[in-house]
Design a protein around this motif. Structure first.
Motif, PDB file in Angstrom:
ATOM      1  N   MET A 191       9.096  -7.290 -48.808  1.00 47.22           N
ATOM      2  CA  MET A 191       7.911  -8.094 -49.019  1.00 47.22           C
ATOM      3  C   MET A 191       7.511  -8.725 -47.691  1.00 47.22           C
ATOM      4  N   PHE A 192       6.220  -8.664 -47.405  1.00 52.90           N
ATOM      5  CA  PHE A 192       5.682  -9.225 -46.177  1.00 52.90           C
ATOM      6  C   PHE A 192       4.646 -10.286 -46.542  1.00 52.90           C
ATOM      7  N   TYR A 193       4.748 -11.447 -45.898  1.00 53.74           N
ATOM      8  CA  TYR A 193       3.839 -12.553 -46.157  1.00 53.74           C
ATOM      9  C   TYR A 193       2.936 -12.756 -44.941  1.00 53.74           C
ATOM     10  N   PRO A 194       1.637 -12.393 -45.060  1.00 52.49           N
ATOM     11  CA  PRO A 194       0.749 -12.540 -43.909  1.00 52.49           C
ATOM     12  C   PRO A 194       0.337 -13.982 -43.624  1.00 52.49           C
ATOM     13  N   GLY A 195       0.690 -14.931 -44.497  1.00 55.52           N
ATOM     14  CA  GLY A 195       0.313 -16.318 -44.285  1.00 55.52           C
ATOM     15  C   GLY A 195      -1.102 -16.610 -44.754  1.00 55.52           C
ATOM     16  N   LYS A 196      -1.704 -15.667 -45.443  1.00 49.46           N
ATOM     17  CA  LYS A 196      -3.054 -15.815 -45.990  1.00 49.46           C
ATOM     18  C   LYS A 196      -3.052 -15.189 -47.380  1.00 49.46           C
ATOM     19  N   PRO A 197      -4.002 -15.602 -48.222  1.00 50.50           N
ATOM     20  CA  PRO A 197      -4.078 -14.941 -49.529  1.00 50.50           C
ATOM     21  C   PRO A 197      -4.372 -13.455 -49.350  1.00 50.50           C
ATOM     22  N   VAL A 198      -3.709 -12.624 -50.129  1.00 48.92           N
ATOM     23  CA  VAL A 198      -3.955 -11.183 -50.071  1.00 48.92           C
ATOM     24  C   VAL A 198      -4.934 -10.822 -51.186  1.00 48.92           C
ATOM     25  N   MET A 199      -4.551 -11.090 -52.437  1.00 50.51           N
ATOM     26  CA  MET A 199      -5.425 -10.807 -53.589  1.00 50.51           C
ATOM     27  C   MET A 199      -5.867 -12.126 -54.203  1.00 50.51           C
ATOM     28  N   GLU A 200      -7.166 -12.283 -54.407  1.00 49.35           N
ATOM     29  CA  GLU A 200      -7.685 -13.489 -55.059  1.00 49.35           C
ATOM     30  C   GLU A 200      -7.262 -13.518 -56.524  1.00 49.35           C
ATOM     31  N   VAL A 201      -7.378 -12.338 -57.176  1.00 50.06           N
ATOM     32  CA  VAL A 201      -7.066 -12.231 -58.599  1.00 50.06           C
ATOM     33  C   VAL A 201      -6.253 -10.960 -58.819  1.00 50.06           C
ATOM     34  N   GLY A 202      -5.204 -11.048 -59.608  1.00 49.63           N
ATOM     35  CA  GLY A 202      -4.439  -9.855 -59.976  1.00 49.63           C
ATOM     36  C   GLY A 202      -3.649  -9.264 -58.824  1.00 49.63           C
ATOM     37  N   SER A 203      -3.536  -7.942 -58.834  1.00 47.39           N
ATOM     38  CA  SER A 203      -2.752  -7.229 -57.834  1.00 47.39           C
ATOM     39  C   SER A 203      -3.342  -5.833 -57.670  1.00 47.39           C
ATOM     40  N   ALA A 204      -2.880  -5.119 -56.651  1.00 49.36           N
ATOM     41  CA  ALA A 204      -3.333  -3.747 -56.435  1.00 49.36           C
ATOM     42  C   ALA A 204      -2.138  -2.898 -56.041  1.00 49.36           C
ATOM     43  N   ASP A 205      -1.994  -1.759 -56.692  1.00 54.90           N
ATOM     44  CA  ASP A 205      -0.871  -0.863 -56.460  1.00 54.90           C
ATOM     45  C   ASP A 205      -1.399   0.449 -55.881  1.00 54.90           C
ATOM     46  N   PHE A 206      -0.767   0.921 -54.808  1.00 54.48           N
ATOM     47  CA  PHE A 206      -1.142   2.183 -54.175  1.00 54.48           C
ATOM     48  C   PHE A 206       0.090   3.078 -54.166  1.00 54.48           C
ATOM     49  N   PRO A 207       0.284   3.882 -55.237  1.00 54.15           N
ATOM     50  CA  PRO A 207       1.492   4.692 -55.360  1.00 54.15           C
ATOM     51  C   PRO A 207       1.566   5.866 -54.382  1.00 54.15           C
ATOM     52  N   ASN A 208       0.430   6.182 -53.716  1.00 58.60           N
ATOM     53  CA  ASN A 208       0.430   7.274 -52.732  1.00 58.60           C
ATOM     54  C   ASN A 208      -0.721   7.068 -51.754  1.00 58.60           C
ATOM     55  N   ALA A 209      -0.723   7.824 -50.667  1.00 59.43           N
ATOM     56  CA  ALA A 209      -1.742   7.670 -49.629  1.00 59.43           C
ATOM     57  C   ALA A 209      -3.141   7.941 -50.162  1.00 59.43           C
ATOM     58  N   CYS A 210      -3.263   8.839 -51.113  1.00 63.51           N
ATOM     59  CA  CYS A 210      -4.570   9.162 -51.698  1.00 63.51           C
ATOM     60  C   CYS A 210      -5.196   7.926 -52.355  1.00 63.51           C
ATOM     61  N   SER A 211      -4.379   7.177 -53.061  1.00 61.28           N
ATOM     62  CA  SER A 211      -4.881   6.004 -53.779  1.00 61.28           C
ATOM     63  C   SER A 211      -5.269   4.869 -52.826  1.00 61.28           C
ATOM     64  N   ALA A 212      -4.865   4.963 -51.558  1.00 58.79           N
ATOM     65  CA  ALA A 212      -5.125   3.898 -50.586  1.00 58.79           C
ATOM     66  C   ALA A 212      -6.435   4.071 -49.828  1.00 58.79           C
ATOM     67  N   MET A 213      -7.182   5.097 -50.128  1.00 65.62           N
ATOM     68  CA  MET A 213      -8.382   5.406 -49.354  1.00 65.62           C
ATOM     69  C   MET A 213      -9.436   4.306 -49.372  1.00 65.62           C
ATOM     70  N   ASN A 214      -9.524   3.506 -50.444  1.00 64.38           N
ATOM     71  CA  ASN A 214     -10.551   2.467 -50.495  1.00 64.38           C
ATOM     72  C   ASN A 214     -10.063   1.120 -49.959  1.00 64.38           C
ATOM     73  N   SER A 215      -8.861   1.078 -49.380  1.00 66.03           N
ATOM     74  CA  SER A 215      -8.346  -0.159 -48.798  1.00 66.03           C
ATOM     75  C   SER A 215      -7.918   0.090 -47.350  1.00 66.03           C
ATOM     76  N   PRO A 216      -8.647  -0.486 -46.389  1.00 67.44           N
ATOM     77  CA  PRO A 216      -8.276  -0.302 -44.985  1.00 67.44           C
ATOM     78  C   PRO A 216      -6.832  -0.730 -44.681  1.00 67.44           C
ATOM     79  N   LEU A 217      -6.354  -1.811 -45.294  1.00 68.75           N
ATOM     80  CA  LEU A 217      -4.988  -2.269 -45.042  1.00 68.75           C
ATOM     81  C   LEU A 217      -3.967  -1.283 -45.599  1.00 68.75           C
ATOM     82  N   ALA A 218      -4.137  -0.870 -46.846  1.00 66.09           N
ATOM     83  CA  ALA A 218      -3.196   0.086 -47.450  1.00 66.09           C
ATOM     84  C   ALA A 218      -3.219   1.408 -46.678  1.00 66.09           C
ATOM     85  N   LYS A 219      -4.396   1.828 -46.272  1.00 66.81           N
ATOM     86  CA  LYS A 219      -4.539   3.082 -45.527  1.00 66.81           C
ATOM     87  C   LYS A 219      -3.794   3.009 -44.189  1.00 66.81           C
TER      88      LYS A 219
END
Length: 188
Positions: free
Chosen positions: A1-29
Motif C-alpha cells: 500500500m502506498f500513501y501519496p499524502g492526498k486523497p486518491v478516490m473521493e468516493v468508493g474505489s477503483a480496481d484495475f485487474p490488468n493493464a487493459c482495464s487501466a487505460m482510462n486512468s493515467p496513474l494506473a496506466k
C-alpha cells in the motif's frame, strides 16, 4: 500500500485487474508501465500495487513512488472520462427492501473500512431474497488472495448473518476474466 499524502478516490474505489482495464486512468496506466506490476487498486487515500512473484519490492518501491509523485505533480485527472467514477454499490435506493438497506449499511459502515485497512475493497453485487445469499466482489489486495475466501466466509458472512437474520450466506462473485484465470490455474 502506498500513501501519496492526498486523497486518491473521493468516493468508493477503483480496481484495475490488468493493464487493459487501466487505460482510462493515467496513474494506473503509468503504474502498469513498471515491469512486474500485476494489479493496481485505488482506495480513499491509498494506492495498492500487486507484483509478480519474480519482481522484488527493492526495485519496485522507488519506481512506484516516482510514478505516483509524478502523477500528482502534473495535476492530471485520476480518470480520463468523468463518468468513470467509482460505482455507488452501497448507495441505498428507494426501491431497496429494508433487508437490502441493512446489508448495504453494514457493508459501508463496518465491513468496507476493515477491508480497506488491508488494501482492498468489497463491492455489493446483489442479494437473493429467496436463498438469502449476498453476492460480493473482493477487490484490490483482497482479490485473489487465498485468505479472501476466509475473510468472506468467516468475517463478513458472520457479521451479516448476525445483524440481518434474512442473510443465510455470502458468495464471492467473479468477473468473467477472473473466472477464466481461476479455471486456467486449476487446469495447470
Amino acid at each position: 500500500m502506498f500513501y501519496p499524502g492526498k486523497p486518491v478516490m473521493e468516493v468508493g474505489s477503483a480496481d484495475f485487474p490488468n493493464a487493459c482495464s487501466a487505460m482510462n486512468s493515467p496513474l494506473a496506466k503509468s503504474l502498469y508501465a513498471i515491469d512486474g506490476i500485476t494489479r493496481v487498486f485505488f482506495g480513499a487515500d491509498f494506492v495498492t500495487v500487486t507484483k509478480s512473484e519474480e519482481a522484488t519490492w527493492d526495485f519496485l518501491k522507488p519506481e512506484i513512488f516516482a510514478a505516483i509523485m509524478d502523477f500528482y505533480s502534473l495535476g492530471k485527472p485520476l480518470f480520463l472520462e468523468t463518468n468513470a467514477a467509482a460505482a455507488m454499490d452501497t448507495a441505498i435506493h428507494e426501491d431497496d427492501s429494508e433487508t437490502i438497506a441493512m446489508i448495504k449499511e453494514l457493508l459501508e459502515t463496518r465491513i468496507r473500512p476493515a477491508v480497506q485497512d488491508d488494501g482492498g475493497d468489497i463491492e455489493y453485487r446483489g442479494f437473493d431474497e429467496e436463498t438469502g445469499i449476498v453476492k460480493l466482489k473482493m477487490q484490490g489486495a483482497c482479490s485473489g488472495c487465498p485468505s479472501s475466501s476466509v475473510t468472506l466466509k468467516s468475517g463478513i458472512e458472520n457479521m451479516l448473518m448476525h445483524y440481518v437474520p434474512e442473510v443465510k450466506g455470502v458468495e464471492q462473485e467473479l468477473d468473467d476474466e477472473e473466472e477464466q484465470s481461476t479455471l486456467t490455474g486449476q487446469m495447470e
